[in-house]
Design a protein around this motif. Structure first.
Motif, PDB file in Angstrom:
ATOM      1  N   GLY A 153      39.260  32.760  47.944  1.00  0.00           N
ATOM      2  CA  GLY A 153      40.208  33.815  48.254  1.00  0.00           C
ATOM      3  C   GLY A 153      39.524  35.170  48.315  1.00  0.00           C
ATOM      4  N   ILE A 154      40.321  36.189  48.557  1.00  0.00           N
ATOM      5  CA  ILE A 154      39.855  37.577  48.636  1.00  0.00           C
ATOM      6  C   ILE A 154      40.229  38.280  47.333  1.00  0.00           C
ATOM      7  N   THR A 155      39.338  39.108  46.831  1.00  0.00           N
ATOM      8  CA  THR A 155      39.688  39.924  45.673  1.00  0.00           C
ATOM      9  C   THR A 155      39.571  41.390  46.039  1.00  0.00           C
ATOM     10  N   ILE A 156      39.931  42.246  45.109  1.00  0.00           N
ATOM     11  CA  ILE A 156      39.932  43.691  45.356  1.00  0.00           C
ATOM     12  C   ILE A 156      39.093  44.375  44.290  1.00  0.00           C
ATOM     13  N   LEU A 157      38.507  45.508  44.674  1.00  0.00           N
ATOM     14  CA  LEU A 157      37.577  46.184  43.782  1.00  0.00           C
ATOM     15  C   LEU A 157      37.483  47.655  44.177  1.00  0.00           C
ATOM     16  N   PRO A 158      37.424  48.570  43.203  1.00  0.00           N
ATOM     17  CA  PRO A 158      37.179  49.973  43.552  1.00  0.00           C
ATOM     18  C   PRO A 158      35.801  50.148  44.188  1.00  0.00           C
ATOM     19  N   ARG A 159      35.670  51.170  44.986  1.00  0.00           N
ATOM     20  CA  ARG A 159      34.413  51.404  45.701  1.00  0.00           C
ATOM     21  C   ARG A 159      33.221  51.513  44.760  1.00  0.00           C
TER      22      ARG A 159
END
Length: 322
Positions: A264-270
């Motif tokens: 799957g796709i995850t999210i992360l701050p820059r």
């Protein structure tokens, strides 16, 4: 006002009659009076003691007179050869030096304790933010204030806030929004939210992603203790879909590993993007920019140590928004 009494007996076993009852609230003896008294006994003269103490002889005489009046006994006999202690003065002299020495030691201990307290600061930061602080800001603070001891711990945003409210930490760095009723806050920096996508996922090769590309994807997300997770879910809802979540975890490394296996796709701050450990993962911006606001927070309406205020002012002055 509550009155405390001390019962004085003629022997330790308390088997004989009480001699008198002593009202503690009546004691008005001051350390200054005892200091004056000791100096007079050493100089055997009011005039000499006044010079050593840098006070007028009148003030010195008044202080001793008040002390004698309170104790209801004379402390000195005036003789041709100078002042001599009475039997009561001798008793007081034995005790007075110990009282003053213990008072000085107590004050010193309190000052040292306060100094140590002022030098220790605890700060909790949201996962990932510690990298931003330790790389760009905290080394500068350490160089300027080497005597201030910092303890830094990282947790999800909501856990950080609970720790601060429970007084287990002085300051915190968290992703907003911040509850202004609970926290004093200042905006430290703004950051973009990125998606981490496996290179084998076809959308990783699309130059101009749209919302429609995201609707049918699988996701591995941080737990709801992370505000980025709630921000992402709100983003999806505002665009008319609910993300299909395969895994949730508070371990960022686990989420990256799941992306590595194309789960799957995850999210992360820059600011976390440079820490990617898998070569088959690429960071991708959202079709519509998702911006994070990162705040420095502390409990409202409290008095803080010198060290805490120093760090607060330093971080505020080095905010990327100023």
């Amino acid at each position: 006002m509550q009155t405390t009494y001390i019962f004085i007996y003629t022997n330790i076993s308390c088997t004989t009659n009480i001699i008198y009852i002593f009202n503690v609230s009546e004691v008005k003896m001051e350390l200054k009076q005892l200091t004056y008294f000791i100096q007079i006994t050493e100089d055997k003269s009011f005039s000499k003691a006044a010079k050593h103490l840098f006070v007028t002889q009148q003030a010195l005489s008044k202080a001793i007179s008040n002390l004698e009046e309170e104790l209801d006994v004379p402390l000195f006999n005036r003789t041709y050869s100078g002042l001599e202690l009475t039997q009561y003065g001798t008793i007081l002299h034995k005790r007075a030096k110990n009282i003053i020495n213990q008072s000085v030691e107590t004050f010193d201990e309190i000052k040292k304790s306060k100094l140590n307290f002022d030098r220790k600061v605890t700060i909790v930061v949201s996962y990932g933010l510690i990298q931003e602080l330790s790389t760009n800001i905290l080394p500068k603070f350490r160089n300027l204030y080497p005597d201030i001891e910092l303890t830094i711990r990282d947790h999800p945003d909501l856990i950080c806030e609970h720790i601060i409210l429970d007084s287990q930490s002085d300051l915190g760095c968290v992703v907003g929004p911040v509850d202004d009723d609970l926290f004093e806050s200042t905006l430290l920096l703004s950051d973009d939210l990125y998606m981490l996508i496996n290179k084998n996922n076809y959308i990783s090769q699309i130059d101009s992603l749209t919302i429609n590309h995201l609707k049918n994807q699988d996701y591995v997300l941080p737990t709801d203790d992370f505000r980025i997770s709630n921000i992402f879910k709100s983003y999806c809802k505002s665009n008319g879909f609910t993300p299909n979540v395969n895994f949730v975890s508070n371990e960022i490394s686990f989420l990256q590993r799941m992306v590595h296996f194309n789960e799957g796709i995850t999210i992360l701050p820059r600011h976390d993007v440079p820490q990617l450990v898998y070569s088959n993962i690429i960071p991708v911006k959202f079709p519509d920019r998702l911006n994070l606001q990162i705040y420095l927070v502390r409990r409202k309406n409290e008095t803080y140590s010198v060290g805490c205020n120093t760090l607060w002012n330093f971080l505020t002055s080095h905010s990327q928004t100023t």
